[in-house]
Design a protein around this motif. Structure first.
Motif, PDB file in Angstrom:
ATOM      1  N   VAL A  33     -24.980  -3.064  -4.751  1.00 26.99           N
ATOM      2  CA  VAL A  33     -24.206  -3.892  -4.205  1.00 26.99           C
ATOM      3  C   VAL A  33     -23.580  -4.845  -5.399  1.00 26.99           C
ATOM      4  O   VAL A  33     -22.583  -5.601  -5.290  1.00 26.99           O
ATOM      5  CB  VAL A  33     -25.145  -4.722  -3.139  1.00 26.99           C
ATOM      6  CG1 VAL A  33     -24.297  -6.066  -2.639  1.00 26.99           C
ATOM      7  CG2 VAL A  33     -25.349  -3.805  -1.947  1.00 26.99           C
ATOM      8  N   GLU A  34     -24.589  -5.242  -6.481  1.00 26.31           N
ATOM      9  CA  GLU A  34     -24.510  -5.892  -7.557  1.00 26.31           C
ATOM     10  C   GLU A  34     -23.258  -5.567  -8.531  1.00 26.31           C
ATOM     11  O   GLU A  34     -22.898  -6.302  -9.300  1.00 26.31           O
ATOM     12  CB  GLU A  34     -25.513  -6.537  -8.156  1.00 26.31           C
ATOM     13  CG  GLU A  34     -26.290  -5.351  -9.163  1.00 26.31           C
ATOM     14  CD  GLU A  34     -26.778  -4.364  -8.189  1.00 26.31           C
ATOM     15  OE1 GLU A  34     -27.464  -3.583  -8.940  1.00 26.31           O
ATOM     16  OE2 GLU A  34     -27.033  -4.269  -7.229  1.00 26.31           O
ATOM     17  N   ASN A  35     -22.775  -4.346  -8.239  1.00 26.34           N
ATOM     18  CA  ASN A  35     -21.856  -3.761  -9.061  1.00 26.34           C
ATOM     19  C   ASN A  35     -20.304  -3.952  -8.698  1.00 26.34           C
ATOM     20  O   ASN A  35     -19.662  -3.302  -9.278  1.00 26.34           O
ATOM     21  CB  ASN A  35     -22.215  -2.367  -9.393  1.00 26.34           C
ATOM     22  CG  ASN A  35     -23.564  -2.264 -10.222  1.00 26.34           C
ATOM     23  OD1 ASN A  35     -23.840  -3.238 -11.035  1.00 26.34           O
ATOM     24  ND2 ASN A  35     -24.200  -1.368  -9.966  1.00 26.34           N
ATOM     25  N   VAL A  36     -20.171  -4.747  -7.646  1.00 26.57           N
ATOM     26  CA  VAL A  36     -18.587  -5.019  -7.386  1.00 26.57           C
ATOM     27  C   VAL A  36     -17.724  -5.426  -8.643  1.00 26.57           C
ATOM     28  O   VAL A  36     -16.824  -5.054  -8.836  1.00 26.57           O
ATOM     29  CB  VAL A  36     -18.530  -6.208  -6.047  1.00 26.57           C
ATOM     30  CG1 VAL A  36     -17.168  -6.348  -5.932  1.00 26.57           C
ATOM     31  CG2 VAL A  36     -19.263  -5.652  -5.077  1.00 26.57           C
ATOM     32  N   VAL A  37     -18.289  -6.295  -9.262  1.00 28.72           N
ATOM     33  CA  VAL A  37     -17.698  -6.779 -10.617  1.00 28.72           C
ATOM     34  C   VAL A  37     -17.463  -5.681 -11.451  1.00 28.72           C
ATOM     35  O   VAL A  37     -16.227  -5.386 -11.896  1.00 28.72           O
ATOM     36  CB  VAL A  37     -18.460  -7.960 -11.162  1.00 28.72           C
ATOM     37  CG1 VAL A  37     -17.682  -8.374 -12.424  1.00 28.72           C
ATOM     38  CG2 VAL A  37     -18.524  -8.991 -10.464  1.00 28.72           C
ATOM     39  N   LEU A  38     -18.335  -4.799 -11.910  1.00 27.51           N
ATOM     40  CA  LEU A  38     -18.097  -3.560 -12.450  1.00 27.51           C
ATOM     41  C   LEU A  38     -17.261  -2.871 -12.136  1.00 27.51           C
ATOM     42  O   LEU A  38     -16.574  -2.293 -12.958  1.00 27.51           O
ATOM     43  CB  LEU A  38     -19.532  -2.965 -12.668  1.00 27.51           C
ATOM     44  CG  LEU A  38     -19.466  -1.729 -13.677  1.00 27.51           C
ATOM     45  CD1 LEU A  38     -19.210  -2.154 -15.124  1.00 27.51           C
ATOM     46  CD2 LEU A  38     -20.907  -1.217 -13.882  1.00 27.51           C
ATOM     47  N   ALA A  39     -17.225  -2.578 -10.860  1.00 27.33           N
ATOM     48  CA  ALA A  39     -16.256  -1.693 -10.220  1.00 27.33           C
ATOM     49  C   ALA A  39     -14.672  -2.091 -10.437  1.00 27.33           C
ATOM     50  O   ALA A  39     -13.909  -1.434 -10.840  1.00 27.33           O
ATOM     51  CB  ALA A  39     -16.480  -1.509  -8.788  1.00 27.33           C
ATOM     52  N   GLY A  40     -14.574  -3.544 -10.340  1.00 27.51           N
ATOM     53  CA  GLY A  40     -13.262  -3.928 -10.411  1.00 27.51           C
ATOM     54  C   GLY A  40     -12.755  -3.826 -11.962  1.00 27.51           C
ATOM     55  O   GLY A  40     -11.670  -3.402 -12.376  1.00 27.51           O
ATOM     56  N   LEU A  41     -13.823  -3.962 -12.874  1.00 21.68           N
ATOM     57  CA  LEU A  41     -13.300  -3.834 -14.542  1.00 21.68           C
ATOM     58  C   LEU A  41     -13.163  -2.510 -14.692  1.00 21.68           C
ATOM     59  O   LEU A  41     -12.393  -2.192 -15.494  1.00 21.68           O
ATOM     60  CB  LEU A  41     -14.566  -4.478 -15.134  1.00 21.68           C
ATOM     61  CG  LEU A  41     -15.083  -5.862 -15.080  1.00 21.68           C
ATOM     62  CD1 LEU A  41     -16.326  -6.245 -15.769  1.00 21.68           C
ATOM     63  CD2 LEU A  41     -13.938  -6.751 -15.649  1.00 21.68           C
ATOM     64  N   GLY A  42     -14.003  -1.798 -14.086  1.00 24.79           N
ATOM     65  CA  GLY A  42     -13.918  -0.133 -14.405  1.00 24.79           C
ATOM     66  C   GLY A  42     -12.270   0.118 -13.861  1.00 24.79           C
ATOM     67  O   GLY A  42     -11.569   1.096 -14.451  1.00 24.79           O
ATOM     68  N   ALA A  43     -12.169  -0.089 -12.434  1.00 27.12           N
ATOM     69  CA  ALA A  43     -10.739   0.079 -12.129  1.00 27.12           C
ATOM     70  C   ALA A  43      -9.684  -0.552 -12.993  1.00 27.12           C
ATOM     71  O   ALA A  43      -8.427   0.100 -13.158  1.00 27.12           O
ATOM     72  CB  ALA A  43     -10.606  -0.379 -10.980  1.00 27.12           C
ATOM     73  N   ALA A  44      -9.745  -1.510 -13.378  1.00 24.93           N
ATOM     74  CA  ALA A  44      -8.847  -2.387 -14.502  1.00 24.93           C
ATOM     75  C   ALA A  44      -8.554  -1.469 -15.779  1.00 24.93           C
ATOM     76  O   ALA A  44      -7.503  -1.452 -16.132  1.00 24.93           O
ATOM     77  CB  ALA A  44      -9.357  -3.873 -14.890  1.00 24.93           C
TER      78      ALA A  44
END
Length: 362
Positions: A33-44
């Motif tokens: 759950v805490e990796n929403v930010v990481l998912a956004g950065l990886g997608a970017a």
């Protein structure tokens, strides 16, 4: 025509960072759950490199966007390194994020600076090889979970850490075979791609020499590190065995020949190293595959002492060079399989005798 090999490599590395966000980072296996930010950065990162790859962004702004997003991935993952050392954060997701982020930053720089396409192609090949290596870890982890569940259903009582590692060593064969099947399907290769044949006298010579060289190098490096005051990290199996129930090490001796050696050499030599022949020289392929082999072993040797972990990984790299050279010289996977299996079997046997001696069993 504008060179975009670095952008192609960046797409793969961005995908690694994005995939890392989908793994549990909690050592207890809680959801990511805490990796929403990481998912956004990886997608970017992935999106920026994809736009560059298709020529929809110029090198300057595209490289800047991809580079900033990649460095943000590194920063996000770096905040969790302390948790890995403390044992509260699962290391796999952190390692993948760091690899994707650092690699993405390098790819962004190469793309923005217009470094020759050959370098980008080499980086792309290395990124794919590293991805295959970590895919093996993920597959092994998945099969280990299945095997541990089956063990718990059949054997009464709580399964200990060493039992989990022994079961995991069997799952290693299933995991690497799974990755091999997926790789062969994706690349339209047949099982004839696997370089297995009955060994001849030359193969036997390389096999015996390889075992002697590996054991000799292990001894020399251990002595050298001791003289220099350099500490090394122990393998997770050794740490678990020293905590008790070391009799299970005896099960790992045949497993080294039947599962560990065949599984790891199939993936890291016959698939990763052999795939590098298309981009690197054969010697360069041996070195690149050994770097991949050392990196994916970081989880097995991870300890709070980062210097000790790095020192041990340097030993793994050197030992992997011997396996890679044996495979390159003979073209027969049976040779590094035997060398690898014999080396691990001797290591497990020596550790068992040491621990059994301490408890008065021998």
């Amino acid at each position: 025509m504008e060179e975009r090999s670095f952008a192609t490599a960046g797409v793969a590395l961005g995908g690694v960072a994005l995939a890392s966000a989908g793994l549990p980072w909690d050592a207890a296996g809680a959801g990511p759950v805490e990796n929403v930010v990481l998912a956004g950065l990886g997608a970017a990162v992935t999106a920026a490199f994809s736009l560059r790859r298709h020529g929809l962004l110029a090198a300057g702004p595209g490289g800047l966007l991809a580079g900033v997003a990649s460095l943000a991935v590194v920063g996000h993952a770096a905040t969790a390194v302390g948790g890995v050392a403390a044992g509260v954060t699962s290391p796999l997701g952190v390692a993948l994020a760091l690899i994707g982020g650092v690699g993405g930053a390098v790819a962004a720089y190469g793309d923005a600076r217009g470094i020759p396409d050959r370098a980008g192609a080499a980086m792309g090949a290395f990124a794919r090889g590293l991805g295959l290596g970590f895919a093996g870890l993920v597959a092994i982890s998945a099969w280990t979970s299945v095997a541990v569940s089956l063990w718990a259903a059949v054997v009464p009582g709580e399964i200990g850490r060493l039992q989990q590692l022994v079961v995991g060593s069997v799952a290693l064969g299933l995991g690497t075979a799974t990755v091999a099947l997926v790789y062969f399907g994706a690349t339209d290769r047949e099982w004839s791609y696997v370089d297995v044949r009955a060994p001849d006298l030359t193969d036997a010579g390389y096999a015996l020499a390889g075992v002697a060289i590996l054991l000799g190098l292990q001894y020399l490096l251990t002595v050298a590190f001791g003289q220099l005051g350099i500490t090394t990290a122990s393998h997770s199996i050794e740490r678990a065995a020293r905590q008790g129930n070391h009799e299970l090490l005896l099960w790992l001796i045949p497993t080294a020949f039947l599962v560990i050696g065949p599984g790891e050499e199939l993936l890291y030599r016959n698939i990763v190293q052999k795939s590098f022949y298309e981009t690197f020289s054969e010697r360069g392929a041996v070195v690149a595959a050994s770097v991949v082999f050392a990196i994916v072993h970081v989880l097995a040797y991870l300890s709070p002492d980062v210097g000790a972990t790095l020192a041990t990984l340097s030993v793994v790299f050197v030992l992997s060079l011997v396996l890679g050279v044996a495979y390159r010289r003979t073209g027969n996977l049976v040779v590094p399989i035997f060398i690898h299996g014999a080396y691990d079997a001797v290591t497990f046997g020596a550790l068992y005798l040491e621990l059994a001696g301490q408890t008065g069993l021998v």
